[in-house]
Design an enzyme around this catalytic site. Structure first.
Site, PDB file in Angstrom:
ATOM      1  N   HIS B  34     -11.631  -3.127   8.742  1.00  0.00           N
ATOM      2  CA  HIS B  34     -10.367  -3.423   7.515  1.00  0.00           C
ATOM      3  C   HIS B  34     -10.405  -4.932   7.488  1.00  0.00           C
ATOM      4  CE1 HIS B  34      -6.648  -2.532   5.597  1.00  0.00           C
ATOM      5  NE2 HIS B  34      -6.278  -3.393   6.433  1.00  0.00           N
ATOM      6  N   HIS B  79      -3.933   1.315   0.558  1.00  0.00           N
ATOM      7  CA  HIS B  79      -3.153   1.680   1.787  1.00  0.00           C
ATOM      8  C   HIS B  79      -3.653   3.549   1.698  1.00  0.00           C
ATOM      9  CE1 HIS B  79       0.235   0.197   4.186  1.00  0.00           C
ATOM     10  NE2 HIS B  79      -1.036  -0.287   4.388  1.00  0.00           N
ATOM     11  N   ASN B  80      -4.868   3.812   2.007  1.00  0.00           N
ATOM     12  CA  ASN B  80      -5.555   5.164   1.677  1.00  0.00           C
ATOM     13  C   ASN B  80      -4.848   5.810   3.115  1.00  0.00           C
ATOM     14  OD1 ASN B  80      -6.413   4.109  -0.586  1.00  0.00           O
ATOM     15  ND2 ASN B  80      -8.413   3.914   0.287  1.00  0.00           N
ATOM     16  N   ASP B 101       0.475 -10.852  -0.490  1.00  0.00           N
ATOM     17  CA  ASP B 101      -0.690 -11.484  -0.450  1.00  0.00           C
ATOM     18  C   ASP B 101      -0.632 -12.436  -1.761  1.00  0.00           C
ATOM     19  OD1 ASP B 101      -2.544 -10.977   0.984  1.00  0.00           O
ATOM     20  OD2 ASP B 101      -3.742  -9.251   0.052  1.00  0.00           O
ATOM     21  N   SER B 292       4.422  -4.427  11.510  1.00  0.00           N
ATOM     22  CA  SER B 292       5.816  -4.372  10.846  1.00  0.00           C
ATOM     23  C   SER B 292       5.635  -5.276   9.585  1.00  0.00           C
ATOM     24  CB  SER B 292       7.030  -4.957  11.621  1.00  0.00           C
ATOM     25  OG  SER B 292       7.045  -4.027  13.084  1.00  0.00           O
ATOM     26  N   GLN B 293       6.357  -4.502   8.702  1.00  0.00           N
ATOM     27  CA  GLN B 293       6.176  -5.001   7.147  1.00  0.00           C
ATOM     28  C   GLN B 293       7.045  -6.094   6.880  1.00  0.00           C
ATOM     29  OE1 GLN B 293       3.802  -3.548   4.457  1.00  0.00           O
ATOM     30  NE2 GLN B 293       3.097  -3.272   6.660  1.00  0.00           N
ATOM     31  N   GLY B 505     -11.209  -9.130  -4.722  1.00  0.00           N
ATOM     32  CA  GLY B 505     -11.652  -7.759  -4.464  1.00  0.00           C
ATOM     33  C   GLY B 505     -11.437  -7.352  -3.028  1.00  0.00           C
ATOM     34  N   SER B 508     -12.941  -0.816   1.361  1.00  0.00           N
ATOM     35  CA  SER B 508     -12.403   0.061   2.073  1.00  0.00           C
ATOM     36  C   SER B 508     -13.444   1.150   2.358  1.00  0.00           C
ATOM     37  CB  SER B 508     -11.088   0.859   1.534  1.00  0.00           C
ATOM     38  OG  SER B 508     -10.854   1.689   2.042  1.00  0.00           O
TER      39      SER B 508
END
Lengths: 226, 706
Positions: B34, B79-80, B101, B292-293, B505, B508
């Site tokens: 990842h 975010h699969n 980002d 953590s976001q 790009g 994943s």
């Protein structure tokens, strides 16, 4: 004349309203952070849309206790025109400056859609340039936009219904899209007039939202001469 | 942990000693597929990156010069895994990640798009995922005040028990306000935003293997309000020139952000890990890899510190100075003594893996369904097919208006159009086609690219850049890996010949659940510039033109897959040379105002393209099938083929001669007319506009009332 736009943490339409008043209408307008306590010298106040405090607990409920709200309540008593759009409407309701409540939409979903609204009271500072029953094309974007009030009959009698939807997107009581206080100087509306203020942004090539801000302008100009 | 024996040996050899526990945690997060792209880097490098609009210089992300003193950047993330476990939080944090980002590049996020993939909607689990993914994206995007202006959705049973959630964000910034992007000895490293907690521990590693267990601790918790404060504070700090460099904390958490920042600038960082403010009690290893976001890392010099901190205080954003930039090029981490001392470049650059690939036996048996009796029913069923049907149920939940930029809203045209500044507009579209890509990854992915370009061109814009999100199953599977290589080659070839560079790009892998691997699912986004927006609509008696040739290439078509459940045959092949001549011509035709409407012909074929135009413009049509230039033997092939290079054009009789002249060297046919009747007719097949509209609104019915 000076118009103030209040920014709460989480507001997100403040710059859009600013753009319309400043860049389209060339007015004297300033952005005011919510901790400001003194609003002397402002001739009108706009509470923009967005998600103040992330809509936590309930839309508008935390912002209603921001320091700036004390002065806004004073201005409201002094008959200064105050407009709350979407989240701004929710804040005015939570602050007790407007009657009723805004609850979750009937669909339980957020809805972003262009609507037709009908002018029901053209004696407020924000509608006095409009004709009664005039139709405006203005989009809504909300999740807690379903208006509700217990004393709806009295409100109707007193002319407190300012706008009604022609095609109710939220399930609002009696198709209510906007209301005002008993003095008519404080107005809240769920549709976003700033998003309908330039033809290029409208799927119908319309700028009906601008009529609301133009009403305010001519109201303030008139009042200056009285 | 996640390291292979070879990787562990390489690490210890490079260090000349055994790694400490914290070092191991950092390295295994950062060397996960990842974060490291260790299986894909070699191939991604083959994508053309330079172009007419691409800004030269050392930028973290590709910047495009869009004139007027502005530069633009676009990102895509997925975010699969998290979304498949916890669709609401997974999708929401996906939005948050891609927005940070964009913010990290110094640009203001101005629009969001998404591409989603689910299993068949008749599967209750798929429906649950779909409903909550959309709600997650809506709640997050709406709250942070960034409009979600477009997207793309596909339903296919290869996503059973799983889903793909790709989110793309566009950033705009004044060229004069671009970040300095340099860091110096003594600069402060500031962590700001949400507190660090145990959510998202091992998230990057979690996303780097198959989804077997529902590991909820690896899913992050969204806080869009904090994100909104970070956006506003960061933009304010950029205006003041306070920020030298910044990086969001995403996959791999602090380990990734610190090592990549230090490595990029060839510096080191002394990190005081005890300064990180925590939500709960955590070990040093957990702190360093927590995902953590809503956290950002800022590099600020001494002179700007006071000003920067006053902005954080204004927005009441928690922060801590957690480190100092040093010349020593290592990450030295202190936490009750030194617990890690490792070269940043070693952490940031995983050893690449040479994987084996093997071509799969091609599934192109010529099995054809028997010729159907009732074509009308099939057209109505295809309009109802959720992959084709109106996406109103989705985009009405997204605030697509905020920011006053959305000129062409979702659902009205092939691409959404945003106002960049006075007199300059951006058209944007994401496209994907897992069904085509499964049968033929090379031509399938090339087809997605061509389709995205057609959508941009049909509104009159010039394609200026492409982003790709390449989503595959397990790269350790040789067939899957070959499919990945084929897809990259297809995209690279098209990019090179069309001169449309890759400007962003993501790759994943490991998109598989206990039900198996997903179909190869590259998602391609194309952006284009235009000066004027043609808003015309179809008028009574407009003639219908279709460009290109309709061919017998129905492999992976919605007709084969959705109607007949056949997953075989030849997929449509792009004629790149034709696209190269056709696109500028169509752009010219649209911009000269000669035509009233242009619509790309793709999923569902010609019958669907015409029906969609009629539904959207509230008008009828009559099509003379024999006048369609084709290489087919059957009526159903002509109506439902998904051949590329086809635009359906509505033009008045007055302008017809001029348009014919412009198209004279290209294949096209005049196939009928639109008219003020409420039927859509293909020879003697008549579909009522009302029944077509009803079918086309199937998603709303299924989701709200079904």
């Amino acid at each position: 004349m000076r118009i103030g736009i209040i920014i709460f943490p989480g507001s997100n339409c403040d710059k859009d309203v600013y753009y319309v008043l400043k860049d389209i209408m060339h007015l004297d307008v300033s952005l005011i952070w919510h901790t400001k306590e003194d609003l002397k010298g402002y001739d009108a106040i706009i509470l923009p849309g967005g998600f103040a405090y992330g809509d936590r607990l309930r839309a508008g409920v935390i912002a209603a206790f921001s320091p700036v709200m004390r002065s806004i309540k004073m201005l409201a008593m002094d008959k200064v025109p105050i407009l709350g759009v979407c989240n701004g409407f929710q804040i005015l309701v939570e602050a007790g400056l407007l009657p009723g409540a805004l609850i979750k939409n009937q669909s339980l979903k957020f809805v972003c859609r262009w609507c037709n609204i009908i002018v029901e009271n053209n004696k407020t500072p924000f509608t006095h340039g409009l004709k009664l029953k005039q139709e405006l094309r203005i989009p809504v974007a909300n999740q807690e936009g379903r208006y509700y009030a217990d004393n709806i009959k009295d409100m109707i009698k007193r002319g407190q219904i300012v706008f009604r939807y022609k095609d109710n997107p939220t399930g609002a009581l009696d198709d209510i899209a906007g209301v005002c206080n008993e003095d008519y100087n404080v107005v809240g509306m769920m549709p976003h007039p700033e998003r309908a203020s330039s033809c290029i942004l409208s799927p119908f090539n319309s700028d009906d939202g601008l009529l609301i801000f133009k009403s305010l302008l001519s109201y303030l100009e008139m009042r200056r001469w009285v | 942990m996640g390291l292979s024996n070879e990787e562990l040996a390489y690490l210890e050899k490079s260090l000349g000693r055994k790694a400490s526990n914290v070092e191991l945690s950092m390295v295994s997060a950062q060397w996960s597929e990842h974060c490291s792209y260790k299986s894909s880097k070699k191939y991604i490098k083959t994508l053309p990156k330079r172009g007419k609009y691409v800004l030269e210089g050392n930028y973290d992300t590709t910047m495009l010069d869009v004139g007027g003193g502005y530069v633009l950047t676009i990102h895509i993330e997925s975010h699969n895994h998290p979304s498949a476990v916890e669709p609401y939080g997974g999708a929401a944090t996906g939005v948050g990640g891609v927005v940070r980002d964009i913010l990290s590049s110094g640009a203001k996020p101005i629009a969001l798009l998404n591409a989603l993939r689910f299993s068949d909607m008749r599967d209750a689990h798929a429906k649950w995922l779909f409903k909550n993914v959309v709600r997650g994206i809506a709640d997050y995007g709406n709250c942070i005040g960034i409009p979600t202006v477009g997207g793309e959705v596909e339903f296919d049973t290869s996503f059973t028990g799983y889903c793909l959630v790709d989110v793309s964000c566009i950033g705009l910034c004044k060229r004069s306000e671009l970040l300095k992007n340099r860091i110096d000895e003594g600069d402060y490293v500031i962590l700001a935003g949400g507190s660090t907690g145990k959510d998202g521990i091992h998230g990057a590693s979690f996303a780097s293997k198959a989804l077997i267990s529902d590991d909820r601790s690896a899913v992050q918790i969204p806080d869009p309000f904090m994100e909104k404060l970070i956006i506003d504070a960061t933009l304010e700090a950029i205006k003041h020139g306070y920020i030298k460099s910044m990086k969001d904390l995403g996959g791999g958490g602090l380990a990734c952000a610190l090592s990549e920042t230090a490595d990029k600038f060839g510096k080191g960082i002394d990190v005081m890990l005890d300064k990180v403010y925590l939500r709960e009690e955590m070990s040093a290893e957990e702190i360093i890899i927590s995902e953590s976001q809503e956290r950002m890392l800022y590099i600020i010099d001494k002179n700007s510190l006071e000003g920067f901190v006053s902005i954080l205080k204004k927005y009441e954003i928690p922060y801590a100075i957690i480190g100092i930039v040093r010349e020593h090029k290592n990450l030295k981490i202190y936490y009750d003594g030194i617990i890690a001392d490792i070269p940043a470049s070693l952490v940031a650059n995983a050893p690449l893996i040479n994987r084996k690939a093997r071509a799969r036996i091609v599934i192109n048996d010529t099995l054809k369904p028997s010729e159907p009796e009732n074509i009308k029913d099939i057209i109505l069923q295809l309009l109802e097919d959720p992959t084709i049907a109106s996406k109103r149920w989705i985009y009405e939940q997204y605030d697509h208006e905020v920011g006053l930029r959305t000129v062409i809203k979702p659902g009205l045209r092939d691409a959404s159009i945003l106002r960049l500044y006075e007199g300059k507009f951006l058209a944007v579209k994401l496209d994907g086609n897992s069904k085509h890509c499964y049968l033929d990854p090379y031509h399938g992915s090339q087809g997605c690219f061509s389709e995205a370009c057609r959508n941009i061109v049909s509104v009159g814009a010039e394609p200026i850049g492409m982003i790709d999100h390449l989503q595959f199953g397990n790269p350790e599977n040789e067939y899957t890996y070959q499919a990945f290589i084929d897809a990259i080659n297809g995209i690279a070839d098209y990019s090179r010949i069309m001169d449309i560079p890759c400007v962003g790009g993501k790759v994943s892998f490991y998109n598989e659940s206990k039900h198996g691997e997903i179909k190869p699912s590259p998602v391609i986004g194309v952006i284009g510039l235009l000066d004027n927006v043609n808003r015309a609509s179809i008028k009574d008696n407009d003639r219908i033109i279709i460009t290109g040739i309709t061919k017998d290439e129905l492999g992976g078509s919605e007709y084969y897959e959705y109607i007949h459940n056949i997953s075989a045959g030849n997929v449509p092949k792009v004629d790149i040379q034709l696209d190269k001549m056709l696109f500028p011509t169509i752009q010219k035709i649209v911009n000269s105002g000669l035509v009233n409407y242009v619509h790309d012909c793709s999923k569902g074929g010609l019958a669907i393209a015409i029906s969609e135009m009629c539904i959207l413009n509230d008008i009828g049509a009559e099509v003379d099938i024999k006048s369609i230039k084709n290489e087919c033997n059957r009526l159903d092939d002509i109506l439902f083929s998904e051949s590329h290079s086809r635009f359906v054009i509505a033009v008045s009789n007055n302008n017809l001669p001029k348009v014919k002249e412009l198209l004279s060297s290209l294949p096209y046919s005049i196939i009928g007319r639109f008219y003020d009747k409420d039927t859509v007719s293909f020879d003697d097949i008549n579909i009522g506009l009302e029944e077509a509209r009803y079918a086309y609104d199937s998603i709303t019915r299924v989701m709200d009332h079904g």
